[in-house]
Design an enzyme around this catalytic site. Structure first.
Site, PDB file in Angstrom:
ATOM      1  N   MET A  30       0.877  -1.194  -0.044  1.00  0.00           N
ATOM      2  CA  MET A  30      -0.023   0.010   0.112  1.00  0.00           C
ATOM      3  C   MET A  30       0.848   1.382   0.026  1.00  0.00           C
ATOM      4  SD  MET A  30      -3.481  -0.921   2.044  1.00  0.00           S
ATOM      5  CE  MET A  30      -2.823  -1.077   3.626  1.00  0.00           C
ATOM      6  N   ASN A  32       4.100   3.967   0.923  1.00  0.00           N
ATOM      7  CA  ASN A  32       4.750   4.449   2.105  1.00  0.00           C
ATOM      8  C   ASN A  32       5.927   3.381   2.509  1.00  0.00           C
ATOM      9  OD1 ASN A  32       4.649   5.013   5.554  1.00  0.00           O
ATOM     10  ND2 ASN A  32       4.981   6.792   3.784  1.00  0.00           N
ATOM     11  N   LEU A  33       6.632   3.087   1.544  1.00  0.00           N
ATOM     12  CA  LEU A  33       7.756   2.059   1.787  1.00  0.00           C
ATOM     13  C   LEU A  33       8.740   2.149   2.667  1.00  0.00           C
ATOM     14  CD1 LEU A  33       7.803   0.874  -2.313  1.00  0.00           C
ATOM     15  CD2 LEU A  33       6.249   0.446  -0.553  1.00  0.00           C
ATOM     16  N   HIS A  37       9.457  -3.120   3.553  1.00  0.00           N
ATOM     17  CA  HIS A  37       9.061  -3.599   2.033  1.00  0.00           C
ATOM     18  C   HIS A  37      10.128  -3.901   1.314  1.00  0.00           C
ATOM     19  CE1 HIS A  37       5.704  -0.921   3.369  1.00  0.00           C
ATOM     20  NE2 HIS A  37       4.824  -1.922   3.015  1.00  0.00           N
ATOM     21  N   GLY A 149       4.913 -10.449   4.261  1.00  0.00           N
ATOM     22  CA  GLY A 149       5.942 -10.452   5.513  1.00  0.00           C
ATOM     23  C   GLY A 149       5.167 -10.974   6.699  1.00  0.00           C
ATOM     24  N   GLU A 150       6.014 -11.492   7.426  1.00  0.00           N
ATOM     25  CA  GLU A 150       5.347 -12.432   8.717  1.00  0.00           C
ATOM     26  C   GLU A 150       4.812 -11.448   9.715  1.00  0.00           C
ATOM     27  OE1 GLU A 150       8.505 -14.804   9.976  1.00  0.00           O
ATOM     28  OE2 GLU A 150       8.042 -16.521   8.318  1.00  0.00           O
ATOM     29  N   ASP A 152       2.461  -9.344   9.234  1.00  0.00           N
ATOM     30  CA  ASP A 152       1.049  -9.454   9.583  1.00  0.00           C
ATOM     31  C   ASP A 152       0.671 -11.210   9.245  1.00  0.00           C
ATOM     32  OD1 ASP A 152       0.305  -6.739   9.209  1.00  0.00           O
ATOM     33  OD2 ASP A 152       1.289  -6.846   7.209  1.00  0.00           O
ATOM     34  N   GLN A 155      -2.595 -12.198   8.104  1.00  0.00           N
ATOM     35  CA  GLN A 155      -2.865 -12.029   6.828  1.00  0.00           C
ATOM     36  C   GLN A 155      -2.178 -13.113   5.666  1.00  0.00           C
ATOM     37  OE1 GLN A 155      -2.650  -8.124   4.422  1.00  0.00           O
ATOM     38  NE2 GLN A 155      -0.853  -8.625   4.176  1.00  0.00           N
ATOM     39  N   MET A 186       8.809  -2.747  11.648  1.00  0.00           N
ATOM     40  CA  MET A 186       8.570  -1.492  10.918  1.00  0.00           C
ATOM     41  C   MET A 186       7.061  -1.555  10.174  1.00  0.00           C
ATOM     42  SD  MET A 186      12.004  -0.865   8.769  1.00  0.00           S
ATOM     43  CE  MET A 186      13.459  -0.607   9.739  1.00  0.00           C
TER      44      MET A 186
END
Ligand code: PAF
Length: 283
Positions: A30, A32-33, A37, A149-150, A152, A155, A186
């Site tokens: 989404m 805003n890296l 990311h 990523g872990e 989330d 998710q 982060m």
């Protein structure tokens, strides 16, 4: 780096690559890296011949209009970072491009059960929004590999379930959470913390880690969850949950199998989540 805003253009580019046998790795974001990311992008580069990153602040997955409005949008800076990482294409569609029929009365993709607990219980509709947009993006980008990523954690499990249930020909790669020096995971939301909140924020990871350690020493899960909630509250959070679960399906922890301690807590209007995995839940 190709910057693509329309579905036909993205599909045409993917077709060209596939015609010559190139494999595609995809990182949905989404924007805003941050370094987390970029770590996913690096893993994508190692996993395939071409890397596509999407930047789309998905309105369907925000349960609070205020959170959607406040979500940081930093497209120019994001594109510069991705170009530096050697990304091949960035798909950054407008809302009308992905949802031409609007946000309601459209086809949704939903993972029941797993999507209704923990984050799903606290953020109604959130995971339905995530799985709907990820399914659409998978259809458009047609990656062989997608990287998540872990941080989330729920998710990640839900996307894996969706891929299995709907037979997407995509391998899901998971990457460990990237943290600040003091342990804070982060997140694009961290920049909304004021200096005082930022100091408190580091306690979330510490409490989850110490809860995981106490479980390893044979602590009783329900008592540890209650103690962790009290510690977060004492630190200045409004905790929503701390849950010790089986890592495979977020069911009750099962001795002898991997576990995970998950937590969500608010500092003012900022909601933070984190988790700590446990190799084996003590017998
Ligand atoms: O993890 C995220 O940033 C989002 O949930 C995702 C996977 C990009 C879907 O909008």
């Amino acid at each position: 780096m190709h910057i693509v805003t329309t579905i036909p253009e993205m599909q045409a580019r993917v077709r060209l690559w596939k015609q010559v046998g190139l494999r595609i790795a995809f990182v949905p974001t989404m924007g805003n890296l941050h370094a987390g990311h970029l770590d996913l992008v690096q893993a994508a580069r190692e996993a395939a011949d071409r890397v596509v990153v999407s930047i789309f602040v998905n309105p369907l997955q925000f349960d609070e209009a205020e959170d959607f409005a406040a979500y940081p949008r930093t497209l120019e800076a994001d594109l510069a970072k991705l170009a530096e990482c050697g990304v091949d294409a960035v798909f950054t569609p407008a809302e009308e491009t992905l949802y031409p029929q609007g946000r309601q009365d459209i086809t949704f993709v939903e993972v029941p059960g797993l999507g209704e607990i923990l984050e799903g219980a606290h953020r109604p509709g959130h995971f339905r929004g995530v799985t709907t947009v990820v399914a659409k993006l998978f259809h458009i980008v047609q990656p062989e590999v997608a990287v998540f990523g872990e941080k989330d954690f729920q998710q990640l499990l839900i996307v894996r379930r969706m891929v299995a249930d709907l037979d997407f020909p995509v391998t899901i790669l998971a990457r460990p959470t990237v943290r600040e020096a003091d342990g804070l995971a982060m997140s694009s939301r961290n920049r909304r913390l004021d200096p005082g909140q930022r100091r408190i924020a580091t306690a979330l990871y510490r409490v989850l880690r110490e809860t995981a350690e106490a479980l390893r020493r044979g602590g009783e899960p329900a008592a540890l969850e209650r103690a962790a909630m009290a510690r977060l509250e004492a630190a200045g959070f409004r905790p929503e949950y701390v849950a010790i679960r089986a890592a495979a399906d977020l069911g009750p922890p099962r001795p002898g199998t991997p576990g995970v301690v998950l937590g969500a807590a608010r500092l003012g209007s900022v909601r933070l989540i984190d988790n700590v995995q446990i190799e084996t839940v003590t017998e």
